[in-house]
Write an enzyme that holds these catalytic residues in place. Structure first.
Site, mmCIF file in Angstrom:
data_model
loop_
_atom_site.group_PDB
_atom_site.id
_atom_site.type_symbol
_atom_site.label_atom_id
_atom_site.label_comp_id
_atom_site.label_asym_id
_atom_site.label_seq_id
_atom_site.Cartn_x
_atom_site.Cartn_y
_atom_site.Cartn_z
ATOM 1 N N ARG A 80 25.256 -3.322 5.817
ATOM 2 C CA ARG A 80 23.866 -3.284 6.307
ATOM 3 C C ARG A 80 23.542 -4.589 7.023
ATOM 4 N NH1 ARG A 80 19.916 -2.279 1.471
ATOM 5 N NH2 ARG A 80 20.812 -0.182 1.538
ATOM 6 N N ARG A 149 14.899 -9.092 0.772
ATOM 7 C CA ARG A 149 15.626 -8.208 1.695
ATOM 8 C C ARG A 149 15.012 -8.263 3.096
ATOM 9 N NH1 ARG A 149 18.313 -4.065 -0.959
ATOM 10 N NH2 ARG A 149 19.095 -4.779 -2.960
ATOM 11 N N LYS A 213 16.056 -7.130 -6.531
ATOM 12 C CA LYS A 213 15.723 -7.167 -5.104
ATOM 13 C C LYS A 213 14.231 -7.421 -4.899
ATOM 14 C CE LYS A 213 17.207 -2.766 -4.688
ATOM 15 N NZ LYS A 213 17.400 -1.355 -4.268
ATOM 16 N N LYS A 215 11.143 -7.130 -1.753
ATOM 17 C CA LYS A 215 10.923 -6.582 -0.408
ATOM 18 C C LYS A 215 9.566 -6.955 0.146
ATOM 19 C CE LYS A 215 14.061 -2.742 -1.147
ATOM 20 N NZ LYS A 215 14.228 -1.278 -1.211
ATOM 21 N N CYS A 434 16.652 10.152 2.803
ATOM 22 C CA CYS A 434 17.609 9.064 2.574
ATOM 23 C C CYS A 434 19.023 9.572 2.827
ATOM 24 C CB CYS A 434 17.489 8.574 1.140
ATOM 25 S SG CYS A 434 18.168 9.752 -0.035
ATOM 26 N N CYS A 440 26.422 7.828 -0.758
ATOM 27 C CA CYS A 440 25.658 7.127 -1.797
ATOM 28 C C CYS A 440 26.175 7.471 -3.187
ATOM 29 C CB CYS A 440 24.173 7.468 -1.694
ATOM 30 S SG CYS A 440 23.248 6.664 -3.007
ATOM 31 N N CYS A 479 17.837 11.122 -5.154
ATOM 32 C CA CYS A 479 17.669 10.665 -6.537
ATOM 33 C C CYS A 479 16.345 9.911 -6.612
ATOM 34 C CB CYS A 479 18.846 9.773 -6.963
ATOM 35 S SG CYS A 479 18.681 8.050 -6.482
ATOM 36 N N CYS A 483 14.571 5.862 -1.811
ATOM 37 C CA CYS A 483 14.910 5.120 -0.589
ATOM 38 C C CYS A 483 14.173 5.604 0.655
ATOM 39 C CB CYS A 483 16.419 5.151 -0.363
ATOM 40 S SG CYS A 483 17.332 4.360 -1.697
HETATM 41 FE FE1 SRM Z 1 17.813 2.186 -1.282
HETATM 42 C C1 SRM Z 1 20.048 1.765 -3.791
HETATM 43 C C2 SRM Z 1 20.194 3.370 0.715
HETATM 44 C C3 SRM Z 1 15.719 1.852 1.327
HETATM 45 C C4 SRM Z 1 15.192 1.854 -3.461
HETATM 46 N N1 SRM Z 1 19.786 2.459 -1.497
HETATM 47 C C5 SRM Z 1 20.540 2.190 -2.593
HETATM 48 C C6 SRM Z 1 22.031 2.361 -2.305
HETATM 49 C C7 SRM Z 1 22.568 1.035 -1.865
HETATM 50 C C8 SRM Z 1 22.868 3.003 -3.434
HETATM 51 C C9 SRM Z 1 23.548 2.111 -4.425
HETATM 52 O O1 SRM Z 1 22.904 1.216 -5.000
HETATM 53 O O2 SRM Z 1 24.728 2.350 -4.654
HETATM 54 C C10 SRM Z 1 21.943 3.367 -1.117
HETATM 55 C C11 SRM Z 1 23.110 3.360 -0.157
HETATM 56 C C12 SRM Z 1 23.303 4.725 0.428
HETATM 57 C C13 SRM Z 1 24.226 4.758 1.577
HETATM 58 O O3 SRM Z 1 25.282 5.423 1.460
HETATM 59 O O4 SRM Z 1 23.938 4.173 2.611
HETATM 60 C C14 SRM Z 1 20.575 3.037 -0.576
HETATM 61 N N2 SRM Z 1 17.971 2.424 0.673
HETATM 62 C C15 SRM Z 1 19.014 3.025 1.302
HETATM 63 C C16 SRM Z 1 18.692 3.313 2.753
HETATM 64 C C17 SRM Z 1 19.892 3.174 3.677
HETATM 65 C C18 SRM Z 1 18.097 4.726 2.840
HETATM 66 C C19 SRM Z 1 17.947 5.290 4.217
HETATM 67 O O5 SRM Z 1 18.283 6.476 4.358
HETATM 68 O O6 SRM Z 1 17.478 4.622 5.122
HETATM 69 C C20 SRM Z 1 17.576 2.285 2.978
HETATM 70 C C21 SRM Z 1 18.086 0.949 3.423
HETATM 71 C C22 SRM Z 1 16.973 -0.015 3.620
HETATM 72 C C23 SRM Z 1 17.357 -1.320 4.226
HETATM 73 O O7 SRM Z 1 17.666 -1.332 5.406
HETATM 74 O O8 SRM Z 1 17.287 -2.332 3.535
HETATM 75 C C24 SRM Z 1 17.019 2.160 1.566
HETATM 76 N N3 SRM Z 1 15.820 1.810 -1.099
HETATM 77 C C25 SRM Z 1 15.128 1.844 0.077
HETATM 78 C C26 SRM Z 1 13.729 1.924 -0.190
HETATM 79 C C27 SRM Z 1 12.627 2.029 0.855
HETATM 80 C C28 SRM Z 1 12.080 0.695 1.220
HETATM 81 O O9 SRM Z 1 12.575 -0.334 0.778
HETATM 82 O O10 SRM Z 1 11.120 0.667 1.975
HETATM 83 C C29 SRM Z 1 13.581 1.946 -1.563
HETATM 84 C C30 SRM Z 1 12.253 2.107 -2.339
HETATM 85 C C31 SRM Z 1 11.420 0.891 -2.339
HETATM 86 C C32 SRM Z 1 11.732 0.024 -3.518
HETATM 87 O O11 SRM Z 1 12.706 -0.716 -3.449
HETATM 88 O O12 SRM Z 1 11.038 0.126 -4.527
HETATM 89 C C33 SRM Z 1 14.908 1.865 -2.127
HETATM 90 N N4 SRM Z 1 17.649 1.819 -3.286
HETATM 91 C C34 SRM Z 1 16.482 1.779 -3.988
HETATM 92 C C35 SRM Z 1 16.786 1.651 -5.387
HETATM 93 C C36 SRM Z 1 15.750 1.583 -6.534
HETATM 94 C C37 SRM Z 1 15.294 0.199 -6.709
HETATM 95 C C38 SRM Z 1 14.288 0.005 -7.810
HETATM 96 O O13 SRM Z 1 14.257 -1.092 -8.323
HETATM 97 O O14 SRM Z 1 13.501 0.877 -8.110
HETATM 98 C C39 SRM Z 1 18.188 1.619 -5.488
HETATM 99 C C40 SRM Z 1 19.027 1.485 -6.767
HETATM 100 C C41 SRM Z 1 19.037 0.114 -7.322
HETATM 101 O O15 SRM Z 1 18.611 -0.856 -6.714
HETATM 102 O O16 SRM Z 1 19.498 0.010 -8.450
HETATM 103 C C42 SRM Z 1 18.696 1.746 -4.146
HETATM 104 FE FE1 SF4 Z 2 21.076 7.156 -2.711
HETATM 105 FE FE2 SF4 Z 2 19.069 7.766 -4.271
HETATM 106 FE FE3 SF4 Z 2 18.747 5.977 -2.345
HETATM 107 FE FE4 SF4 Z 2 19.016 8.481 -1.713
HETATM 108 S S1 SF4 Z 2 17.345 7.628 -2.937
HETATM 109 S S2 SF4 Z 2 20.124 6.771 -0.760
HETATM 110 S S3 SF4 Z 2 20.408 9.229 -3.239
HETATM 111 S S4 SF4 Z 2 20.038 5.731 -4.103
#
Ligand code: SRM
Ligand code: SF4
Length: 569
Positions: A80, A149, A213, A215, A434, A440, A479, A483
């Site tokens: 990323r 981030r 993390k 944000k 997502c 993922c 899930c 995201c």
């Molecule tokens: Fe996310 C984890 C993809 C935005 C909350 N996210 C992941 C991972 C890295 C899976 C992992 O941990 O193994 C995913 C990788 C999937 C892949 O194959 O690419 C993933 N997140 C994404 C992206 C690529 C989704 C998308 O389709 O665009 C977004 C990348 C953003 C970026 O450029 O930085 C993405 N993730 C978000 C958002 C939205 C936002 O930030 O505006 C969220 C919700 C906001 C938040 O953080 O509360 C988000 N991602 C999570 C979480 C839950 C975090 C939590 O503390 O609640 C995880 C899991 C974790 O961190 O344990 C996670």
């Molecule tokens: Fe993966 Fe869940 Fe984030 Fe979708 S919402 S990219 S399934 S971690």
């Protein structure tokens, strides 16, 4: 690990100990990437690798077959880019395009936080990929990991006068909060190892970095495209007499939760005051350090700033912030949001330059059989003299196009049939999904690969109800990590198991209210059977200008959620 922080929820988690012994994020990454016998790296290094912007994954479509053949999973890496505000030059676009073909799976993923991801990079190629990015002045430091981030910034081109300046502030905040360790430069860019004095090395983070993390995002009203209430720290741009003067400060938003665990929940951030713009970097730093000191370092499921804010209260946070700043935040200024989606098509900016927002389904830039999106954008990048802007809704803006260049860009847009989404339903234009399968590791259900076909079927229902042009937001994730910020969609789907989703209704159209579960663990048939009658009733009974999310509350389908603490009730 001795007691270092004022708040201790319990013994430090394994991740805290790993950070402490990692020598400022170095770990054994060099050795692990040099190991030729496996395409994987050891688990500890996968955790540290995140701070460098990359995740180890495996192709989940191939898992069973490889298991049967007694092969190790098809390990690969997602990488990323760190890109505050989501703007790139055409040269950078071309670099990413080329890298995706040379080392990735041939596609570019534009994320919900306005950056690029490459998928499918093999272990042997990760360093070359990072070096390739570096040549185009792109890097991946702190794109993932327990740090600040990618800072999001509104790309709302209708208000380009402010979005340009807001983008600069996003960069200033991002640069200020960047980890200072040189580990990245040594490991990936072959720079000499620097022996720093540990005290000076990470003046903001310290060697344990953050509990989780963090944000930050900046919205420019009336557009809430960045979903300011979902950020750990949200900033709302305040304008007076056509000038950006400062920001309202919003703390403690977040989207993630765990199915069945009521101690985890999505939350909307709380507005605590206003800062003049020249002090916003300091405000961001001090808020981040409150989370550094008071966040939960024992249980990572409760470690996000939203839980710290809910535990200590927003008044306490404000008081502590004022103490750390040595001055007081001012009274919150008035603001108004009216949507959190994107506006499509050509829009003229304040300086006479043009911006074209294109619809990109779920942010996946690829060449499809009858739609050569990736090739088209490459051809545009070759002649474009402006920039590319990734939107927070996974779309793309061809930005800063001069009057002279506009017909040339339009010709390419026409030639390749690129779409501004206007032929789609307004629901599809307001959709996000997502990544989920196959990359993922946390996905429980399909998302990006499934939502488009679900929308095909929902569009039939919309047509029956006469709602094709009604703007309704719909988002899906594989899930509950959230995201694609599904808890802020008027219609939200969160994956539970293959083919099964929880369905949520009742978020606001402008992104300031969470939705609520309406049906649990349902498949496509039930989704359509459930939505059809509600859409019809909405078409018949809605009040003037009433949004779908407001209607379902008024009509009693779901209760209004005013705080994340009510999300699971
Ligand atoms: Fe996310 C984890 C993809 C935005 C909350 N996210 C992941 C991972 C890295 C899976 C992992 O941990 O193994 C995913 C990788 C999937 C892949 O194959 O690419 C993933 N997140 C994404 C992206 C690529 C989704 C998308 O389709 O665009 C977004 C990348 C953003 C970026 O450029 O930085 C993405 N993730 C978000 C958002 C939205 C936002 O930030 O505006 C969220 C919700 C906001 C938040 O953080 O509360 C988000 N991602 C999570 C979480 C839950 C975090 C939590 O503390 O609640 C995880 C899991 C974790 O961190 O344990 C996670
Ligand atoms: Fe993966 Fe869940 Fe984030 Fe979708 S919402 S990219 S399934 S971690």
């Amino acid at each position: 690990m001795s007691k270092r922080f004022p708040y201790e929820a319990g013994p430090p988690s394994g991740m805290e100990k790993l950070k402490e012994r990692s020598d400022f994020l170095r770990g054994n990454l060099v050795e692990s990437f040099a190991e030729p016998l496996t395409s994987a790296i050891p688990e500890e290094d996968t955790l540290l690798l995140k701070f460098h912007g990359s995740y180890m994954q495996d192709d989940r479509d191939l898992r069973n077959e490889r298991r049967k053949q007694k092969l190790e999973p098809a390990y690969q890496f997602m990488i990323r880019v760190r890109l505050a505000g989501g703007i790139t030059t055409p040269e950078q676009w071309l670099t990413m395009d080329e890298l995706s073909d040379t080392y990735g799976n041939g596609t570019l993923k534009m994320t919900t936080r306005q950056t690029f991801q490459l998928h499918g990079v093999l272990k042997w190629n990760l360093k070359s990929t990072i070096q390739g990015m570096n040549k185009a002045l792109l890097d991946t430091i702190a794109a993932c990991g327990d740090v600040n981030r990618n800072v999001m910034a509104s790309v709302n081109t209708e208000h380009s006068r402010y979005t340009n300046e807001v983008n600069e502030w996003a960069h200033k905040i991002s640069d200020h909060l960047l980890p200072r360790t040189k580990a990245y430069h040594e490991i990936w860019l072959d720079e000499e190892k620097v022996i720093d004095s540990k005290e000076e090395l990470e003046p903001i983070y310290g060697d344990l970095y953050l509990p989780r993390k963090f944000k930050i995002g900046i919205a420019v009203p009336p557009s809430n495209d960045i979903d300011v209430f979902s950020q750990d720290l949200g900033l709302i741009a305040i304008k007076e007499e056509d000038q950006l003067v400062g920001f309202n400060v919003v703390v403690g938003g977040g989207m993630g939760s765990t199915h069945g665990d009521k101690d985890t929940y999505p939350q909307v951030g709380k507005v605590i005051g206003y800062t003049p713009k020249d002090k916003v970097v300091d405000v961001a730093e001090k808020i981040l350090t409150i989370q550094r000191d008071y966040g939960n370092r024992s249980n990572r499921k409760n470690a996000r700033f939203k839980y710290t804010v809910d535990r200590l209260g927003k008044e306490w946070i404000l008081q502590e912030l004022n103490n750390r700043l040595g001055w007081e935040l001012e009274e919150t200024r008035d603001y108004h949001f009216d949507h959190n989606g994107d506006k499509y098509g050509w829009i003229k900016g304040h300086d006479g330059k043009w911006h074209l927002t294109l619809y990109v389904q779920n942010g996946r830039v690829a060449d499809y059989d009858s739609y050569k999106l990736k090739t088209a954008l490459r051809e545009i990048a070759k002649v474009h003299t402006g920039d590319f802007r990734m939107t927070p809704n996974q779309n793309l803006i061809i930005g800063n196009v001069t009057n002279y260049m506009k017909p040339k860009i339009q010709k390419l847009v026409d030639e390749y049939g690129l779409t501004d989404g206007k032929e789609n339903s307004a629901l599809r234009r307001n959709s996000m999904a997502c990544v989920a399968f196959p990359t993922c590791g946390l996905a429980m259900a399909e998302s990006e690969r499934y939502l488009p076909s679900l929308i095909d079927k929902v569009e039939v229902l919309l047509d029956e109800a006469g709602l094709r042009e009604q703007e309704i937001t719909i988002r899906m994730t594989g899930c509950p990590n959230g995201c694609a910020r599904p808890a802020l969609a008027e219609i939200g789907f969160i994956g539970k198991a293959p083919g099964k989703y929880n369905m949520y209704l009742g978020a606001s159209f402008n992104g300031d209210r969470l939705n609520k579960m309406y049906k649990e663990n349902i498949g496509e048939e039930e989704i359509l059977d459930t939505l059809g009658p509600i859409l019809k009733a909405y078409a018949k009974e809605r009040e003037e200008k009433e949004h779908f999310g407001d209607y379902v509350i008024r009509a009693g389908y779901v209760k209004e959620v005013t705080t994340g603490l009510e999300f699971h009730d």
